[in-house]
Each structure stands twice: as C-alpha cells, then as structure tokens.
Design an enzyme around this catalytic site. Structure first.
Site, mmCIF file in Angstrom:
data_model
loop_
_atom_site.group_PDB
_atom_site.id
_atom_site.type_symbol
_atom_site.label_atom_id
_atom_site.label_comp_id
_atom_site.label_asym_id
_atom_site.label_seq_id
_atom_site.Cartn_x
_atom_site.Cartn_y
_atom_site.Cartn_z
ATOM 1 N N HIS A 192 -7.185 0.501 5.215
ATOM 2 C CA HIS A 192 -7.301 1.496 6.288
ATOM 3 C C HIS A 192 -8.098 0.984 7.483
ATOM 4 O O HIS A 192 -7.953 1.485 8.584
ATOM 5 C CB HIS A 192 -7.936 2.779 5.741
ATOM 6 C CG HIS A 192 -7.126 3.392 4.634
ATOM 7 N ND1 HIS A 192 -7.068 2.838 3.378
ATOM 8 C CD2 HIS A 192 -6.333 4.487 4.606
ATOM 9 C CE1 HIS A 192 -6.272 3.578 2.617
ATOM 10 N NE2 HIS A 192 -5.814 4.581 3.325
ATOM 11 N N ARG A 226 -10.770 11.718 6.175
ATOM 12 C CA ARG A 226 -9.809 12.645 5.565
ATOM 13 C C ARG A 226 -9.857 12.603 4.041
ATOM 14 O O ARG A 226 -9.655 13.607 3.375
ATOM 15 C CB ARG A 226 -8.392 12.317 6.051
ATOM 16 C CG ARG A 226 -7.947 10.921 5.702
ATOM 17 C CD ARG A 226 -6.559 10.588 6.246
ATOM 18 N NE ARG A 226 -6.466 10.710 7.694
ATOM 19 C CZ ARG A 226 -5.414 10.357 8.415
ATOM 20 N NH1 ARG A 226 -4.345 9.869 7.818
ATOM 21 N NH2 ARG A 226 -5.412 10.486 9.715
ATOM 22 N N TYR A 227 -10.120 11.425 3.479
ATOM 23 C CA TYR A 227 -10.141 11.310 2.015
ATOM 24 C C TYR A 227 -11.406 11.943 1.442
ATOM 25 O O TYR A 227 -11.388 12.550 0.378
ATOM 26 C CB TYR A 227 -10.016 9.848 1.576
ATOM 27 C CG TYR A 227 -8.713 9.233 2.027
ATOM 28 C CD1 TYR A 227 -7.532 9.485 1.344
ATOM 29 C CD2 TYR A 227 -8.659 8.443 3.171
ATOM 30 C CE1 TYR A 227 -6.324 8.953 1.770
ATOM 31 C CE2 TYR A 227 -7.459 7.897 3.606
ATOM 32 C CZ TYR A 227 -6.296 8.155 2.904
ATOM 33 O OH TYR A 227 -5.110 7.628 3.339
ATOM 34 N N HIS A 243 2.404 14.626 -0.309
ATOM 35 C CA HIS A 243 2.709 14.488 1.124
ATOM 36 C C HIS A 243 4.151 14.933 1.395
ATOM 37 O O HIS A 243 4.423 15.659 2.343
ATOM 38 C CB HIS A 243 2.566 13.027 1.574
ATOM 39 C CG HIS A 243 1.141 12.545 1.661
ATOM 40 N ND1 HIS A 243 0.182 13.162 2.434
ATOM 41 C CD2 HIS A 243 0.522 11.475 1.088
ATOM 42 C CE1 HIS A 243 -0.968 12.488 2.324
ATOM 43 N NE2 HIS A 243 -0.788 11.476 1.518
ATOM 44 N N HIS A 298 0.844 -1.194 0.000
ATOM 45 C CA HIS A 298 0.000 0.000 0.000
ATOM 46 C C HIS A 298 0.887 1.256 0.000
ATOM 47 O O HIS A 298 1.716 1.431 0.893
ATOM 48 C CB HIS A 298 -0.918 -0.009 1.226
ATOM 49 C CG HIS A 298 -1.963 1.056 1.167
ATOM 50 N ND1 HIS A 298 -3.204 0.848 0.591
ATOM 51 C CD2 HIS A 298 -1.939 2.339 1.563
ATOM 52 C CE1 HIS A 298 -3.899 1.971 0.655
ATOM 53 N NE2 HIS A 298 -3.160 2.881 1.231
ATOM 54 N N ALA A 299 0.719 2.117 -0.996
ATOM 55 C CA ALA A 299 1.608 3.275 -1.158
ATOM 56 C C ALA A 299 1.499 4.218 0.044
ATOM 57 O O ALA A 299 0.411 4.451 0.562
ATOM 58 C CB ALA A 299 1.257 4.024 -2.432
ATOM 59 N N GLU A 334 -4.003 15.002 2.465
ATOM 60 C CA GLU A 334 -4.371 14.130 1.347
ATOM 61 C C GLU A 334 -4.633 14.907 0.063
ATOM 62 O O GLU A 334 -4.601 14.342 -1.031
ATOM 63 C CB GLU A 334 -5.608 13.294 1.708
ATOM 64 C CG GLU A 334 -5.426 12.356 2.898
ATOM 65 C CD GLU A 334 -4.221 11.436 2.752
ATOM 66 O OE1 GLU A 334 -3.830 11.120 1.615
ATOM 67 O OE2 GLU A 334 -3.657 11.048 3.796
ATOM 68 N N HIS A 340 0.136 12.018 -5.819
ATOM 69 C CA HIS A 340 -0.510 12.041 -4.498
ATOM 70 C C HIS A 340 0.542 11.888 -3.397
ATOM 71 O O HIS A 340 0.607 12.690 -2.461
ATOM 72 C CB HIS A 340 -1.558 10.926 -4.400
ATOM 73 C CG HIS A 340 -2.180 10.821 -3.044
ATOM 74 N ND1 HIS A 340 -3.335 11.491 -2.702
ATOM 75 C CD2 HIS A 340 -1.774 10.171 -1.925
ATOM 76 C CE1 HIS A 340 -3.608 11.245 -1.433
ATOM 77 N NE2 HIS A 340 -2.684 10.446 -0.935
ATOM 78 N N GLU A 341 1.373 10.867 -3.507
ATOM 79 C CA GLU A 341 2.379 10.608 -2.459
ATOM 80 C C GLU A 341 3.409 11.729 -2.404
ATOM 81 O O GLU A 341 3.837 12.147 -1.325
ATOM 82 C CB GLU A 341 3.056 9.248 -2.690
ATOM 83 C CG GLU A 341 2.118 8.039 -2.653
ATOM 84 C CD GLU A 341 1.307 7.921 -1.373
ATOM 85 O OE1 GLU A 341 1.710 8.485 -0.346
ATOM 86 O OE2 GLU A 341 0.239 7.274 -1.399
HETATM 87 ZN ZN LIG Z 1 -2.224 9.998 1.063
#
Ligand SMILES: [Zn+2]
Length: 376
Positions: free
Chosen positions: A236, A245-246, A109, A75-76, A133, A105-106
């Site tokens: 999750h 959060r998403y 962060h 999972h990334a 996010e 996306h990553e």
């Molecule tokens: Zn994320």
C-alpha cells in the site's frame, strides 16, 4: 514480514497446547479443496443471507489463481468495472485458512459494488473507505466460528462447550484482529509525517522503526541504516493506497458483526455468533450497503447499528474472555520498552545487513590483529 498478522505463530502461543488449533488448512487440503470450491463456499454464505450470487462475468473474467507464464501483481483486490454485472477479483489463491478468509474479504467488496450498483455513479462507493474494507470481514467473523466451520465440515471433533477451546479460538482471532491494530494505525502515521515533511528523507527508515518499536513492540532482526527503505516493502505504500481505512475497518467490523448478530437474535457470547442463513441479519447489512456513499457515513452506521459513532465496545466485548485469561496469566507483567533496542554489534550473528563488511570486521580484522601481535 510486516508483523501485521501474527497467526503464523499460533502454534507457539496457543494457550492450551493439547486442545485443537482452529486452523482448517490441513482439513481443506485433506478434502481436496480447490480455489473454485473456496470461492463457491464464500458465495454460498452471502447467498444464505439473501445476497446475490456472483455473476457469470465474475466467473469468466476474474483471475483467481496465479497464471502460468506471466508475471502479475498477486496482491488480492476486487474490481468494480462500472459495467452491468462486471465485477471481478484478482487473487493468487492458495488452498489454506488465511486465503479462505481473504476470499470473504474480497467478495465483501464485490457484494458492496453489487448492492449500490443502481446509485448514480458518484455515489457508487463505500460510506467511507473503512466501510468497504469491513463488509467481507464482518461475514468472515461468522464463518470462522468453530460452530460454522464444523457445520460446513471443516472442523471435526470440536467441543463447543469447552472453555479452553474457546480461549484457543480467541487467541487465533486476536493474533489477526488485535495484532493488526497498531500496524493499521502506524502506516499512515508514518506516511502523513512524510507528507507534511516532519519526517525528512534521511529519517524515513529510522522513524518507521521508531513507530514499529513504540506501537507494535517489535524490532528489526538485523541492523538498519538510513539508506534502507523498509516501508517500501508494504504494497500500500508503493501503490499509494491509503491505509487508515483498515484500522477503521478492524474496529467497525465488530460493530457490524454485533448488529447482524443482534438482528439474528443471538443469545450466545458475541464470539460464538454465527448468523449463517439468517435473512434478517442479511437485510440489515444490505440496507446499509445499498446507500453507497449517498449519505454521510454516520447515517450508514446508524442504519445498521442504531447509533452514529465508531465504537470499540463490540471489539472489546468479543475478546473479553481472552482478556480475562491473559490478565490472570500475565498479572502486571506486560508491555514493552518504547525505544528500539540498540543495534546489535556487527559480529553478533545476523548483526550486520552488509555481508561484505561483516567478513572484514568479524573475520579478517581479528586475524590481522593477531598477525600484527605475533609479528611484534
Ligand atoms: Zn479490501
């Protein structure tokens, strides 16, 4: 398998079948894209906005591909090691469109970590978890425009003036961004009901599917039982990562995107805006990220959008042409039944999740009955 993103059915629901699909997987493979090149392409977008490049430690310590010979959690995720210049991504990247977007996306962060790294430790965090996010996704909204994909050579022969192509593009985006909303909402609806004991253990799976049917409009492919535990299939849930959060992110990323587009002086419809290379848009984003969690989130929101609320307006604005198109296509015929369909009878193909029962009930029992009848 969670129906959280529906873009794998893009070829089936694409409104104009004779027009181009905006998925760049084939083109990336044709050009021999590697994982490294995908990350460098994402890095270059952030850099064009005035953000910093990834650090040397990032490149040497990250795990960007599935390692050989050992099991890892694929999972990334993105990590702030709270050491100067040590930020990392762990991801089992495959060369395809979806992972190209996940990389942004990553990396969003990582950019957030880098922007608030000089804050005191307690403030090295997102303004709220949804903000964290949303950063990379905001960038990815710009990256995914046909205009940008064309500019970086991943989409050829696309006619940006063609309305049908626009609708195809917005449908692909909606299969991701709109289909996700009920899913993003239901995960913690379910989990909170478990935490406050309004869902008892025998009802865990049933209530899960009630929400799935009611909110997402989907139903299980095979019969489910109270001793099944489908929520555990979601990372999750088992990893104890909050999920709302998403949902927040999928709303506010359109607010951030619109703010960046306005800063870049965009005059096109929102969904066409690409703020690549625009330092003003980059500065706007950075000023918000640098706050970390040192201010309440409405202040961070105000810094970038000029107002203090979470607002679905920009999301609706983005998808307006698709909404108009779908209203014309579907008329009043839309929606679904609230309730899950009754369990299919066990002898329907795929009707039982218990193969051993299936063969007894569906094969041996009729033979037995026939035999008894014949003996009589
Ligand atoms: Zn994320």
């Amino acid at each position: 398998m969670w129906s959280q993103s529906w873009n794998n059915i893009a070829d089936l629901v694409q409104p104009f079948q004779n027009k181009q699909l905006m998925d760049v997987t084939d083109e990336m493979r044709r050009q021999g894209y590697t994982t490294k090149r995908m990350f460098e392409t994402a890095e270059a977008f952030f850099y064009s906005l005035g953000f910093d490049n990834m650090t040397d430690l990032f490149w040497s310590k990250s795990m960007l591909e599935r390692p050989e010979g050992r099991d890892v959690v694929c999972h990334a995720s993105a990590w702030d090691m709270n050491e100067p210049r040590d930020f990392r991504i762990k991801m089992c990247t495959t060369v395809n469109h979806e992972d190209f977007i996940t990389i942004h996306h990553e990396m969003g962060h990582i950019q957030y970590y880098m922007q608030y790294k000089d804050q005191p430790l307690v403030y090295r965090n997102g303004a709220n978890p949804g903000f964290h996010e949303a950063v990379g996704d905001t960038i990815a909204l710009s990256v995914q425009t046909p205009k940008h994909l064309k500019a970086i050579g991943l989409l050829n022969d696309v006619n940006e003036q063609d309305k049908d192509t626009d609708i195809n593009f917005l449908m692909l985006m909606a299969l991701d961004k709109i289909a996700f909303l009920p899913f993003g909402y239901l995960i913690d609806r379910w989990r909170w009901s478990v935490f406050r004991s309004s869902t008892s253990p025998e009802k865990y799976n049933e209530n899960w599917w009630d929400l799935r049917c009611r909110l997402q409009g989907i139903s299980p492919a095979v019969t489910r039982h109270s001793d099944d535990f489908d929520p555990a299939a979601k990372y999750h849930i088992v990893a104890d990562v909050p999920y709302i959060r998403y949902f927040v992110s999928f709303v506010i990323q359109f607010q951030f995107y619109k703010a960046a587009c306005d800063a870049a002086g965009n005059t096109e419809p929102l969904y066409k805006c690409d703020f690549y290379n625009n330092k003003v848009a980059g500065e706007k984003l950075r000023s918000m990220l640098q706050l970390g969690s040192s201010k309440p989130w409405p202040e961070a929101m105000e810094k970038i959008t000029g107002q203090r609320r979470m607002d679905a307006g920009p999301l609706l604005e983005y998808f307006e042409p698709l909404m108009d198109y779908l209203k014309k296509q579907n008329g009043d015929d839309y929606g679904w039944e609230d309730k899950c369909p009754e369990n299919p009878p066990p002898c329907v193909k795929g009707g039982s999740s218990r193969p051993e029962l299936h063969s007894w009930i569906c094969v041996l029992l009729p033979v037995f009955i026939a035999l008894v009848g014949w003996l009589k």
